[in-house]
Structures are given as C-alpha cells and as structure tokens.
Write a protein that holds these residues in place. Structure first.
Motif, PDB file in Angstrom:
ATOM      1  N   ALA A   7       4.132  10.699  20.393  1.00 36.99           N
ATOM      2  CA  ALA A   7       4.789  10.311  19.144  1.00 36.99           C
ATOM      3  C   ALA A   7       6.266  10.701  19.151  1.00 36.99           C
ATOM      4  O   ALA A   7       7.127   9.938  18.684  1.00 36.99           O
ATOM      5  CB  ALA A   7       4.069  10.952  17.959  1.00 36.99           C
ATOM      6  N   LEU A   8       6.558  11.872  19.671  1.00 36.28           N
ATOM      7  CA  LEU A   8       7.958  12.311  19.721  1.00 36.28           C
ATOM      8  C   LEU A   8       8.787  11.399  20.622  1.00 36.28           C
ATOM      9  O   LEU A   8       9.907  10.988  20.264  1.00 36.28           O
ATOM     10  CB  LEU A   8       8.032  13.750  20.218  1.00 36.28           C
TER      11      LEU A   8
ATOM     12  N   ALA B 122      10.175  -5.998  13.989  1.00 36.16           N
ATOM     13  CA  ALA B 122       9.143  -5.208  14.670  1.00 36.16           C
ATOM     14  C   ALA B 122       9.665  -3.817  15.018  1.00 36.16           C
ATOM     15  O   ALA B 122       8.919  -2.828  14.947  1.00 36.16           O
ATOM     16  CB  ALA B 122       8.687  -5.929  15.932  1.00 36.16           C
ATOM     17  N   ALA B 123      10.926  -3.722  15.382  1.00 35.19           N
ATOM     18  CA  ALA B 123      11.518  -2.423  15.727  1.00 35.19           C
ATOM     19  C   ALA B 123      11.579  -1.516  14.500  1.00 35.19           C
ATOM     20  O   ALA B 123      11.317  -0.304  14.589  1.00 35.19           O
ATOM     21  CB  ALA B 123      12.906  -2.616  16.315  1.00 35.19           C
ATOM     22  N   ARG B 124      11.913  -2.077  13.345  1.00 38.81           N
ATOM     23  CA  ARG B 124      11.946  -1.275  12.121  1.00 38.81           C
ATOM     24  C   ARG B 124      10.556  -0.759  11.764  1.00 38.81           C
ATOM     25  O   ARG B 124      10.385   0.413  11.399  1.00 38.81           O
ATOM     26  CB  ARG B 124      12.512  -2.106  10.973  1.00 38.81           C
TER      27      ARG B 124
ATOM     28  N   ALA C 286      -0.750  -0.900   6.045  1.00 40.03           N
ATOM     29  CA  ALA C 286       0.201  -1.428   5.059  1.00 40.03           C
ATOM     30  C   ALA C 286       1.503  -1.832   5.742  1.00 40.03           C
ATOM     31  O   ALA C 286       2.094  -2.877   5.420  1.00 40.03           O
ATOM     32  CB  ALA C 286       0.463  -0.386   3.978  1.00 40.03           C
ATOM     33  N   PHE C 287       1.949  -1.031   6.707  1.00 39.62           N
ATOM     34  CA  PHE C 287       3.162  -1.391   7.449  1.00 39.62           C
ATOM     35  C   PHE C 287       2.951  -2.682   8.228  1.00 39.62           C
ATOM     36  O   PHE C 287       3.849  -3.536   8.294  1.00 39.62           O
ATOM     37  CB  PHE C 287       3.545  -0.265   8.410  1.00 39.62           C
ATOM     38  N   ARG C 288       1.769  -2.823   8.827  1.00 39.45           N
ATOM     39  CA  ARG C 288       1.497  -4.043   9.596  1.00 39.45           C
ATOM     40  C   ARG C 288       1.450  -5.260   8.682  1.00 39.45           C
ATOM     41  O   ARG C 288       1.924  -6.339   9.047  1.00 39.45           O
ATOM     42  CB  ARG C 288       0.172  -3.894  10.351  1.00 39.45           C
ATOM     43  N   GLU C 289       0.880  -5.095   7.497  1.00 40.03           N
ATOM     44  CA  GLU C 289       0.846  -6.202   6.542  1.00 40.03           C
ATOM     45  C   GLU C 289       2.256  -6.607   6.140  1.00 40.03           C
ATOM     46  O   GLU C 289       2.578  -7.803   6.035  1.00 40.03           O
ATOM     47  CB  GLU C 289       0.024  -5.789   5.319  1.00 40.03           C
TER      48      GLU C 289
ATOM     49  N   SER D 297       5.855   3.238  11.641  1.00 38.85           N
ATOM     50  CA  SER D 297       4.481   3.504  12.090  1.00 38.85           C
ATOM     51  C   SER D 297       4.418   4.722  12.993  1.00 38.85           C
ATOM     52  O   SER D 297       3.491   5.539  12.891  1.00 38.85           O
ATOM     53  CB  SER D 297       3.930   2.274  12.816  1.00 38.85           C
ATOM     54  N   ASP D 298       5.377   4.869  13.890  1.00 36.88           N
ATOM     55  CA  ASP D 298       5.368   6.015  14.801  1.00 36.88           C
ATOM     56  C   ASP D 298       5.698   7.312  14.068  1.00 36.88           C
ATOM     57  O   ASP D 298       5.273   8.392  14.497  1.00 36.88           O
ATOM     58  CB  ASP D 298       6.340   5.779  15.955  1.00 36.88           C
ATOM     59  N   THR D 299       6.441   7.223  12.989  1.00 34.34           N
ATOM     60  CA  THR D 299       6.667   8.413  12.161  1.00 34.34           C
ATOM     61  C   THR D 299       5.361   8.865  11.524  1.00 34.34           C
ATOM     62  O   THR D 299       5.030  10.060  11.514  1.00 34.34           O
ATOM     63  CB  THR D 299       7.717   8.123  11.072  1.00 34.34           C
TER      64      THR D 299
END
Length: 514
Positions: free
Chosen positions: A402-403, A460-462, A196-199, A467-469
C-alpha cells in the motif's frame, strides 16, 4: 449436616492442591518482528504533487495512530452514511456477532466446570415384595410406599489443571471470535469505501463517454454533409461512422460496471439490488487525505485483527496441549449426598441420610489413544504458530504494498494529468483547424480518441489514489470504533479488542515443545 473434622481437612487440602500449576505450556504473546520500516527502501517523507484537485502531496507520518473512523478522512457525508448503514444492516456483521455470542456462552459453560455442581431429587414409589424371599413363607405380599428426597453435590478435583486449561481454551476461542468480528467490521468498511469509489469511477467514465459520443455524432453530421456535397471521399465518411459505432459500443461496458458496483453496495448494506436507491456523488466531493498516519512496525501486530485472531488460535492450541496432558493422569472426583427417606410422606423430613464418596479413574489401556491425542495437540500448536508467522508476514506485505502504491500513484497521476492536458490542447487545436478547413475529420477523430483515453487514465489515476489510501488504512488494522461494548469476557488491557482481551492463564514462559 456436619462433616467430620478429618473429612473437612481433607477436602480443604484437596482444594489447595487443585489450585496449583496447570500442566502444559503457558502461553505468551509472540514478540513483534524487529524491523524499523515496512519497505526494503526508505520511503520519501511525502509523495509528489500535481496542481489539480486530487493531486495533493500525501505526507507519511510515522508513529502516528490511525483515527477510529478513518473513512471520514475522505470528507464525504454520503460515503459516511453508506458505511454507517452497512455496519448496522450487513448480514456478515450479524453472523460474526452471533458467532461471538456462541463462543462467549461456550466459555461461560466451560468456566462452570471449575465449581461444584449440585442437584436436587425427589422420588416416590409404591412397591410390593414377597416375604417368602426374607424367610417368611406364609407371610404373603407386603405393599408399601417409599419417598426419597436428596441434594447431591459433585466436584472434580482439577489436580493437573485440565479443567482450567479447558476454560483457557474456550476463552481463547471467544477471543478469536472477538477479533473475527473486528476483522469483519474493517473488511466491510474497506469494501464499502472502495466499491463506492469504483462506482464513482465507472459513472464518471460513463458520463465522459456519453459526451464523447455526442461530440462525435455532431462531427459525423458535418462529415455527412461534406460527403453529400462531394467535398470528401466515401472512405473518410466510413471511417467516421466506424469510429462513432466503436465509441457507442464502449458505453454498455461502463454502465454494466457501474451497475455491478451498485449491486455490490446493496449487498453490503443488507439490501436486494432491486431495493437499492443510489445516492451518487461526484469525484470532486472526495478529499484526498494528505496526512497518512503510519503506525510503527512493532505496533502492527497488536492492531491487525487477523494477527490477533491468529494469536488467539495459537493460544487455544497451547491450552489444549495441557488438556491432552492432564488426560493421561488420574482423575479424582468427590461426591456428597444429603437427604431424607420415609414410607409416609408426612414423615419425609423427620430423619436424614447422607453419604460421601471419592472416585479415582486412571487410564490403563486405550491402545495409545491418549498419547496420540497429546502428540496431535503439539502438532496443532506447531501449525498455529506457523500460521501466525504467515499472517504476520502477509500483514507487513500488505502495508508495504500500500505504501509503494501510494508513492507510485502520485507519480502516475502526475503523468496522466500531463497527458490529459496535452491531449485536450491538441484536440482543441485540431478542431479549430478542422473548422478552418485545414484539417480532416479523421484528424479530429484521432485527437478525440487520444483525448478520451487520456481523460479516462486521469480519472482512473485519481480513483487509484483514493482506493489505495483506503487499502493502507485497512492494512494498518483500521480503527476500533466498532468494538463490542457488550462482550462478556473479562476486561483486558487498554487498547484491547471489543470487550477486552481475556488475560492468559499464565505468562511465565514461552510455548513449550513435546
């Protein structure tokens, strides 16, 4: 039917003996790694912040539990609806649930071997015999009926614990499927969220690209008019036309990436791509979780479904060592039968017959098959132990990655925001100069290109932070709100998997060696 006292005493003694220790190693849960942190260097308490939506500082809260419904931390009702629908309709969930039911029934079937089995029979036959075979040459043939009814009971004495180890193995196999189901839930949730984030990212970039194209097309009209009036050279017009064509060529790639993300979401939701109805939401509708619960390293091995599944696999392998060991020793079975027999059906229940028997089977020669199977069982146990260690290492690496990603994502967003802000100012200044005639269209074109690239990097940074969260939440094991309340295994300790963690047969010693 009354059995002789000596027989009853023997059966009672045998039952007591059968309840003794089972052969093979007793499984114990592997100890958690002794480490104080996930990363090689201590993380800062918070990430850097940027004064923009999505640029908030994220705080790492060590030792705090992750919420069950962690995806709700992004504060997007539409995202929550996607996750809930996927959990209900995804075929991968249905498959994992069916696999769990198979394992549960196999466990129940194996558990029945601990109890005696009984069966009832009824036979009716009509026979003719020649009396000559019994020393009566002139007697001719005799025809008669024979009716039999009986109840038979059989029980294999589990002297060496092979049957109990079999039950333990099937219970561990069912536990493995429980954790596989939990892993399926968590993987599906993370996939829905990140897709969903990628979309959102691709749709936002597509909308931004459409705006750039309109701006450049407007600039191209002005440039064309200047060329027609003879104010500029042909080369400047050609450069502008080339740049507009290039920007138009970028648009299909954004549309394709957005469509592919939507098609993937459709599959996660158990739909055909043609059946999926997009309910898009904007990037600004998503909240960046500012408090990140980070479980202690010592707790991770009890929270990650893949680690618990690997542990269950090792438990099953340990139990099968006991089965292979018990197969080398004598196997004893008891049978008892009580029934009636008569030549006239009306007299079938007037008399009775009974029998009690014991059977001992000892392997004598099998070309080393049973010993080879036992060595193979130990080798399998060694393999599952190594696989477990590898799973633990990978899990800790996932969390560490991830951290670190979240730490650098915050720094990257800060840099991209600064670049986007400066490029926007530069574009505005260049456009003003162009309107005054002190700048060329090529300068405006260059400023627009740099501004487009900077804004794309900022978007992309946002999305990377979001996504990493989600990746961190998944790496920590996710929440267990989806646990299966209908699991048929014995209830386990608090905080266990869906339906509880089946207790081990024994926890008195660690896994043994050949």
């Amino acid at each position: 039917m009354q059995l002789p006292s000596r027989t009853r005493l023997s059966l009672f003694a045998s039952a007591l003996f059968a309840s003794g220790c089972a052969l093979g190693p007793d499984f114990t849960t592997p100890a958690a790694p002794e480490t104080a942190r996930y990363t090689s260097e201590a993380l800062p308490g918070t990430t850097v912040s940027t004064a923009v939506v999505g640029g908030e500082a994220q705080q790492f809260l060590a030792g705090k539990a992750l919420p069950d419904r962690w995806w709700t931390l992004f504060g997007a009702p539409k995202l929550n609806a996607l996750v809930e629908q996927a959990l209900i309709a995804s075929p991968s969930v249905a498959s994992a649930q069916a696999a769990l039911r198979v394992a549960q029934q196999n466990y129940r079937a194996e558990r029945s071997n601990l109890l005696p089995s009984a069966e009832g029979t009824f036979d009716a036959s009509r026979q003719k015999i020649d009396t000559a075979t019994f020393g009566n040459p002139g007697g001719g043939g005799v025809i008669y009926n024979l009716y039999n009814t009986s109840i038979g009971v059989s029980y294999g004495l589990d002297l060496w614990g092979g049957t109990r180890r079999g039950v333990e193995a099937e219970r561990a196999a069912a536990e493995f499927q429980q954790w596989q189901l939990e892993a399926t839930y968590q993987t599906l949730i993370a996939n829905v969220v990140t897709t969903a984030f990628r979309e959102i990212e691709q749709r936002t970039l597509m909308v931004g690209q459409e705006l750039v194209i309109r701006q450049q097309e407007s600039l191209l009209k002005i440039t064309q008019a200047r060329y027609d009036s003879g104010a500029i050279a042909r080369s400047e017009l050609s450069s502008m036309q080339s740049q507009v064509a290039t920007e138009r060529g970028k648009l299909p790639a954004y549309k394709l990436a957005m469509t592919q993300a939507q098609n993937q979401l459709a599959v996660y939701l158990g739909k055909l791509p043609s059946e999926y109805v997009s309910a898009p939401f904007e990037l600004d509708e998503l909240n960046l979780p500012q408090e990140l619960p980070i479980s202690l390293p010592s707790s991770l091995v009890r929270q990650r479904p893949d680690i618990r599944a690997a542990e269950a696999t090792m438990h099953e392998a340990s139990a099968r060592v006991g089965i292979a060991t018990a197969n080398l020793l004598p196997q004893i079975a008891l049978t008892a039968k009580f029934g009636t027999q008569a030549s006239v059906i009306d007299q079938l229940f007037t008399g009775n017959v009974w029998s009690i028997a014991g059977n001992v089977t000892q392997p004598l020669f099998n070309a080393g098959k049973l010993r080879a199977e036992r060595r193979a069982a130990f080798a399998t146990l060694d393999k599952t132990a190594a696989d477990y260690r590898q799973t633990v290492l990978d899990a800790f690496r996932n969390v560490a990655d991830a951290l670190r990603a979240l730490e650098t994502d915050a720094e990257y967003l800060q840099a991209q925001y600064t670049a986007a802000d400066l490029s926007a100012q530069s574009l505005k200044l260049t456009e003003s100069q162009y309107k005054l005639g002190s700048s060329s269209s090529l300068a405006v074109l260059d400023a627009q290109t740099r501004d487009t690239q900077a804004r794309a990097g900022y978007i992309a940074a946002r999305v990377s932070r979001l996504s990493d969260t989600a990746a961190l939440f998944q790496a920590l094991g996710g929440g267990w709100a989806t646990r299966n309340a209908d699991a048929e295994l014995p209830a386990g300790p608090p905080g266990g998997p869906p339906g509880g963690t089946p207790p081990t047969e024994s926890a008195s010693s660690s896994v043994g060696a050949p």
